[in-house]
Scaffold this motif. Structure first.
Motif, short mmCIF file in Angstrom:
data_model
loop_
_atom_site.label_atom_id
_atom_site.label_comp_id
_atom_site.label_asym_id
_atom_site.label_seq_id
_atom_site.Cartn_x
_atom_site.Cartn_y
_atom_site.Cartn_z
N MET A 1 -6.71 22.87 15.62
CA MET A 1 -7.40 23.95 16.61
C MET A 1 -8.12 23.22 17.41
SD MET A 1 -9.10 26.93 15.10
CE MET A 1 -10.59 26.51 14.72
N GLY A 212 -7.40 37.98 10.83
CA GLY A 212 -8.64 38.53 11.44
C GLY A 212 -8.97 37.23 12.10
N CYS A 213 -9.63 35.99 11.62
CA CYS A 213 -9.76 35.04 12.57
C CYS A 213 -8.91 34.04 13.37
CB CYS A 213 -10.57 34.01 11.50
SG CYS A 213 -9.34 32.66 10.11
N PHE A 215 -7.42 31.62 11.81
CA PHE A 215 -7.39 29.54 11.28
C PHE A 215 -7.77 29.75 9.62
CE2 PHE A 215 -12.23 29.52 11.72
CZ PHE A 215 -12.76 30.29 12.37
N GLY A 216 -7.62 30.57 9.33
CA GLY A 216 -7.49 30.02 7.81
C GLY A 216 -8.48 30.61 7.14
N ALA A 217 -10.16 31.32 7.80
CA ALA A 217 -11.24 31.46 7.14
C ALA A 217 -11.47 32.46 6.19
CB ALA A 217 -11.82 31.31 8.12
N CYS A 218 -10.97 34.15 6.78
CA CYS A 218 -11.76 35.00 6.21
C CYS A 218 -10.34 36.20 5.51
CB CYS A 218 -11.41 36.11 7.85
SG CYS A 218 -9.95 37.34 8.33
N ARG A 231 -1.69 32.53 3.80
CA ARG A 231 -2.79 32.57 4.81
C ARG A 231 -1.32 32.44 5.90
NH1 ARG A 231 -7.23 29.04 4.46
NH2 ARG A 231 -5.83 27.80 4.29
N LYS A 234 -2.27 30.80 8.28
CA LYS A 234 -3.42 28.93 8.71
C LYS A 234 -1.91 28.44 8.05
CE LYS A 234 -5.51 25.43 8.05
NZ LYS A 234 -6.04 24.48 8.97
#
Lengths: 246, 303
Positions: A1, A212-213, A215-218, A231, A234
């Motif tokens: 990313m 949400g994000c 990129f796999g965070a939320c 996810r 991601k």
């Protein structure tokens, strides 16, 4: 990313509510068709994910095609050449074209059609025989037919109302074609399900979920698969046929 | 030189900036973007005794200056967190972490805390009695002073690590809950969790979120969070980790003036993955701009 500032080279309407935007910037993180970018827009808190339609590596240009359906895409539709966008690029796993056989089918439905263009070109360039089915509601919504043809990729158009091409959904066109040994699909979930049920062989399916994000965070876009929780942003958006749990 | 150091229950943090639980996973996605060791600490993904998938999707709704989430404590369960996730994080982050735990019963809170007590990496146990997304879950403990005190006591009984109770803003009087936790032996407090909110999709004419409601976070809630930190600081002696909409170095300074000893950054990580790095980069300059030499001397300075 990667995060980068991209210059809008053009932003043109190509069908009712459908726009194609060309963006110039650092596209080095975009490595596979089926990946997406996440775009920050003034006045909107969350970024907006859009799948990559095409990439011109030499020129450093990526293209997205989007439908103006909500606040984010409407803001995007109102932007013009010379304006800039803050984007996260290289998101999602993308399609793994190496798993495809010699006789490959790509299927795109509506706003899911654009990413299948780069996917089909990548398959063509890898020496595989590629055919495309693109499905729309009505003739006025049909996009990309000429682009696929110009790229030497045979394309079958379906429309739900029969106003162009084969009448019905994308599955209606499957009967007209020899059975593919592998299929790549992107479109609304009912279309993915119908394709999944209709095809005996393997394939990859690109899913959509509210993120949400990106990129796999939320954990906002999690789904259950046969291989555990994934996810969409991601670990996806592309899932292999054998792992999908409807 | 501005001194950014701050202290939580004897643990010295290089700076007060801590990514908030649920917005940073177990650090893996962010370790690819920047050196996590610049952070003061990390509050890792909320952990329950058993693995949880969480709530159905859609789990996310956008709002003006924020978002609603209804993730519902998706996590692999405390065993896997201690055995796999924390060691993986240790490869990227050498400082003490904050373990965030949730439960559906007082026994579950205690079991989770006892397991976390055995993890050397864990510096602080943050007890979430405030998740708005789980029916019968943490929030029922966080809205009643007696229940919050009971959870505090149960967790304190099974660990020697500092115990911080994470409070919900969805109460009439957050101060009474905060005091009940302090009286029950809490070493510190973390506030605020998300505000219960909802959005309705105008095209479908139904709630955007599958679970109908969720936790509202982002810059929009910063004034509410700041006010609650300010009120709680006046009432308790134990340290406060302030959070709620913090997005800039100025927000961090403002939170500390209200009474926060350290500050968590949540929603901002989701829209700018480098948000914590940027805040830490900007802190010395902004502190200097406001004539501040030491951040820890600021704590509660607005009172």
């Amino acid at each position: 990313m990667r995060q980068g500032i991209f210059y809008i080279k053009e932003n043109i309407q190509i069908a009712p509510d459908m726009y194609e935007m060309a963006l110039e910037g650092d596209i080095g993180a975009i490595t596979k068709p089926g990946q997406f970018v996440n775009i920050a827009l003034d006045g909107l808190y969350l970024r907006r994910p859009l799948s990559v339609h095409d990439v011109d590596a030499a020129a450093g240009v990526l293209r997205v095609i989007y439908k103006a359906v909500g606040r984010g895409t409407e803001v995007l539709a109102g932007m013009g050449a010379g304006e800039t966008l803050d984007m996260l690029t290289g998101l999602g796993n993308g399609f793994d074209i190496h798993k495809a056989g010699a006789n490959t089918l790509v299927i795109g439905g509506g706003a899911g059609a654009p990413p299948m263009y780069w996917t089909a070109k990548a398959l063509r360039d890898s020496g595989r025989k590629v055919t495309a089915i693109l499905g729309f509601n009505t003739a006025a919504e049909v996009i990309l037919q000429q682009k696929f043809t110009d790229a030497g990729i045979p394309v079958v158009i379906t429309t739900a109302d029969g106003s162009q091409g084969t009448k019905g959904f994308v599955t209606a066109a499957l009967a007209e074609l020899p059975a593919p040994d592998y299929t790549f699909s992107c479109g609304p979930q009912p279309m993915l399900r119908a394709v999944y049920d209709a095809l005996p062989n393997g394939g990859q399916f690109s899913f959509e979920e509210r993120m949400g994000c990106g990129f796999g965070a939320c954990m906002g876009c999690s789904c259950k698969t046969k291989y555990g929780t994934k996810r969409i942003c991601k670990d996806g958006p592309v899932l292999e046929k054998e792992e999908i749990q409807w | 030189m501005v001194n950014l150091q701050t202290t939580l229950s004897g643990i010295v943090l290089d700076n007060p900036v801590i990514p908030a639980s649920g917005t940073f996973g177990f650090g893996e996605e962010f370790a690819r973007l920047y050196d996590l060791n610049i952070l003061g600490s990390i509050s890792v993904k909320g952990t329950t005794q058993e693995p949880r998938f969480g709530n159905p999707t859609p789990r996310i709704a956008e709002c003006t200056a924020g978002l609603i989430n209804s993730v519902g404590l998706q996590n692999p369960g405390v065993e896997k967190v201690v055995a796999e996730e924390l060691p993986r994080l240790a490869a990227h982050f050498r400082k003490p972490v904050i373990a965030n735990i949730s439960g559906f019963s007082i026994e579950e809170y205690a079991a989770c805390a006892a397991r976390m007590d055995g993890a050397d990496q864990v510096g602080i146990i943050e007890v979430n009695v405030s998740c708005p997304n789980v029916h019968g879950g943490g929030i029922s403990f966080g809205t009643d002073p007696a229940a919050a005190a009971a959870v505090t006591k149960a967790v304190k009984a099974v660990t020697k690590k500092p115990v911080y109770i994470k409070l919900t803003p969805n109460v009439t009087d957050i101060v009474s809950i905060a005091k009940a936790c302090e009286d029950a032996g809490a070493d510190g407090l973390a506030l605020i969790n998300t505000l219960l909110g909802m959005r309705i999709d105008l095209k479908r004419k139904k709630p955007v979120i599958a679970n109908k409601m969720g936790g509202f976070s982002g810059p929009a809630i910063f004034p509410v969070a700041l006010r609650m930190v300010y009120q709680v600081y006046e009432a308790v002696q134990i340290p406060i980790i302030g959070m709620g909409g913090v997005s800039t170095a100025d927000d961090v300074i403002e939170m500390m003036l209200a009474g926060a000893a350290a500050v968590q950054v949540g929603a901002a990580n989701l829209v700018n993955p480098w948000a914590c790095r940027d805040i830490i980069r900007d802190l010395p300059g902004q502190a200097e701009h406001y004539g501040i030499r030491s951040l820890s001397e600021l704590i509660g300075g607005a009172h």
